[in-house]
Design a protein around this motif. Sequence first.
Motif, PDB file in Angstrom:
ATOM      1  N   ASP A 103       0.974  -0.867   0.008  1.00  0.00           N
ATOM      2  CA  ASP A 103       0.105   0.117   0.365  1.00  0.00           C
ATOM      3  C   ASP A 103       0.881   0.887   0.172  1.00  0.00           C
ATOM      4  O   ASP A 103       0.370   2.501  -0.207  1.00  0.00           O
ATOM      5  CB  ASP A 103      -0.912  -0.012   1.436  1.00  0.00           C
ATOM      6  N   ASP A 104       2.378   1.237   0.159  1.00  0.00           N
ATOM      7  CA  ASP A 104       2.853   2.130   0.808  1.00  0.00           C
ATOM      8  C   ASP A 104       4.471   1.968   0.584  1.00  0.00           C
ATOM      9  O   ASP A 104       4.933   1.241   0.498  1.00  0.00           O
ATOM     10  CB  ASP A 104       2.681   3.051   1.870  1.00  0.00           C
ATOM     11  N   MET A 105       4.578   1.585  -0.751  1.00  0.00           N
ATOM     12  CA  MET A 105       5.917   1.018  -1.803  1.00  0.00           C
ATOM     13  C   MET A 105       7.413   2.203  -1.070  1.00  0.00           C
ATOM     14  O   MET A 105       8.272   1.076  -0.632  1.00  0.00           O
ATOM     15  CB  MET A 105       5.912   1.970  -3.055  1.00  0.00           C
ATOM     16  N   LEU A 129      11.847   0.152   2.207  1.00  0.00           N
ATOM     17  CA  LEU A 129      12.597   1.155   3.540  1.00  0.00           C
ATOM     18  C   LEU A 129      12.796  -0.368   4.137  1.00  0.00           C
ATOM     19  O   LEU A 129      13.514  -0.603   5.297  1.00  0.00           O
ATOM     20  CB  LEU A 129      12.395   2.533   3.938  1.00  0.00           C
ATOM     21  N   GLY A 130      11.251  -0.888   4.813  1.00  0.00           N
ATOM     22  CA  GLY A 130      11.388  -1.522   5.906  1.00  0.00           C
ATOM     23  C   GLY A 130      12.004  -3.526   5.117  1.00  0.00           C
ATOM     24  O   GLY A 130      12.899  -3.769   6.444  1.00  0.00           O
ATOM     25  N   TYR A 131      12.476  -2.995   4.455  1.00  0.00           N
ATOM     26  CA  TYR A 131      12.691  -4.686   3.656  1.00  0.00           C
ATOM     27  C   TYR A 131      14.317  -4.275   3.216  1.00  0.00           C
ATOM     28  O   TYR A 131      15.591  -5.906   3.884  1.00  0.00           O
ATOM     29  CB  TYR A 131      12.358  -5.580   2.723  1.00  0.00           C
ATOM     30  N   CYS A 170       6.799  -2.206   9.396  1.00  0.00           N
ATOM     31  CA  CYS A 170       6.391  -0.972   8.155  1.00  0.00           C
ATOM     32  C   CYS A 170       4.776  -0.953   8.709  1.00  0.00           C
ATOM     33  O   CYS A 170       4.770   0.025   8.267  1.00  0.00           O
ATOM     34  CB  CYS A 170       6.036  -2.428   7.127  1.00  0.00           C
ATOM     35  N   GLN A 171       3.928  -1.851   9.588  1.00  0.00           N
ATOM     36  CA  GLN A 171       2.646  -1.481  10.105  1.00  0.00           C
ATOM     37  C   GLN A 171       2.659  -0.219  10.456  1.00  0.00           C
ATOM     38  O   GLN A 171       1.690   0.458  10.356  1.00  0.00           O
ATOM     39  CB  GLN A 171       1.863  -2.790  10.242  1.00  0.00           C
ATOM     40  N   LEU A 172       3.503  -0.163  11.677  1.00  0.00           N
ATOM     41  CA  LEU A 172       3.251   0.992  12.774  1.00  0.00           C
ATOM     42  C   LEU A 172       3.441   2.127  11.813  1.00  0.00           C
ATOM     43  O   LEU A 172       3.392   3.392  11.964  1.00  0.00           O
ATOM     44  CB  LEU A 172       4.552   0.846  13.236  1.00  0.00           C
ATOM     45  N   ALA A 173       4.355   1.887  10.731  1.00  0.00           N
ATOM     46  CA  ALA A 173       5.016   3.401   9.834  1.00  0.00           C
ATOM     47  C   ALA A 173       3.998   4.141   9.276  1.00  0.00           C
ATOM     48  O   ALA A 173       3.810   4.995   8.819  1.00  0.00           O
ATOM     49  CB  ALA A 173       6.565   2.978   8.912  1.00  0.00           C
ATOM     50  N   ARG A 174       2.897   3.198   9.135  1.00  0.00           N
ATOM     51  CA  ARG A 174       1.700   3.703   7.635  1.00  0.00           C
ATOM     52  C   ARG A 174       1.093   4.243   8.945  1.00  0.00           C
ATOM     53  O   ARG A 174       0.194   4.827   8.707  1.00  0.00           O
ATOM     54  CB  ARG A 174       0.864   2.148   6.849  1.00  0.00           C
ATOM     55  N   GLU A 175       0.467   3.241  10.201  1.00  0.00           N
ATOM     56  CA  GLU A 175      -0.306   3.957  11.485  1.00  0.00           C
ATOM     57  C   GLU A 175       0.253   5.518  11.492  1.00  0.00           C
ATOM     58  O   GLU A 175      -0.826   5.975  11.054  1.00  0.00           O
ATOM     59  CB  GLU A 175       0.143   3.590  12.170  1.00  0.00           C
ATOM     60  N   LYS A 217       1.735   7.613   9.361  1.00  0.00           N
ATOM     61  CA  LYS A 217       2.214   8.448   8.253  1.00  0.00           C
ATOM     62  C   LYS A 217       0.486   8.781   8.456  1.00  0.00           C
ATOM     63  O   LYS A 217      -0.438   9.934   7.911  1.00  0.00           O
ATOM     64  CB  LYS A 217       2.159   7.805   7.410  1.00  0.00           C
ATOM     65  N   GLU A 218      -0.339   7.303   8.656  1.00  0.00           N
ATOM     66  CA  GLU A 218      -1.810   8.161   8.638  1.00  0.00           C
ATOM     67  C   GLU A 218      -2.099   8.768   9.782  1.00  0.00           C
ATOM     68  O   GLU A 218      -3.163   9.694   9.146  1.00  0.00           O
ATOM     69  CB  GLU A 218      -2.372   6.730   8.595  1.00  0.00           C
TER      70      GLU A 218
END
Length: 158
Positions: free
Chosen positions: A41-43, A48-50, A117-122, A124-125
Motif C-alpha cells: 500500500d505504501d511502496m 525501506l522496511g525490506y 511497516c504497519q506501524l510506519a503506515r499507521e 503516517k496515516e
Amino acid sequence: MAMIHPQVMTNQPSVVTTGVVTSTLEPGREVWSSSLFSCFDDMEICCLGYCFPCGLACQVSADHGEGLCLPLLESMSGIVPAVALGLRISVRERYRIKGSIFEDCCIVTFCGTCSYCQLARELKERRCRHTQVISSTTVQVTSNPPAYYPVQVYGPPQ
C-alpha cells in the motif's frame, strides 16, 4: 469616570475530527488503518522496511516520539524483541486500537519487519488526518463593572 462597555464574543470555535474508523468488536476502539501484510500500500515504507529494516525501525521510533536509536538496543533483548513490542503496544494504546499484548508479542516475534511497516503506515496515516475547526456558537458576554474603583494607598499608616 471611565465608561466600560460590555464585551461581545462571537465565533466560539468547536473542534470536529473527521476520518475516524471505529471497531464494532470493542466499543471505543479503532482498527489499524492498514493490515499487517498491506506492505504494498505504501511502496516507500515497504522498500525501506525490506532493504533497511533497522532504518525503518529507527524512523518509526522517532516518529512516535521515542529516541531515534532506541531500536538499536533490540540486539540486547532475548527471544521477544522488547523494543518492537513496546513501540507496538504504545502506538496501539495511544490511538486506542483494538488488540492484545499477546497478539502484539506474536506479531513482533514472527513478523517483525511487517510490524514495523504497519506501524510506519499507521503513524503516517495519523499525521495526514485533518482536524477542522468550525464556528457553531455565538456567545455574548456582558459584565457590569463597578462605576468607580476605590483608590488604595500603600505606605506606612498615618
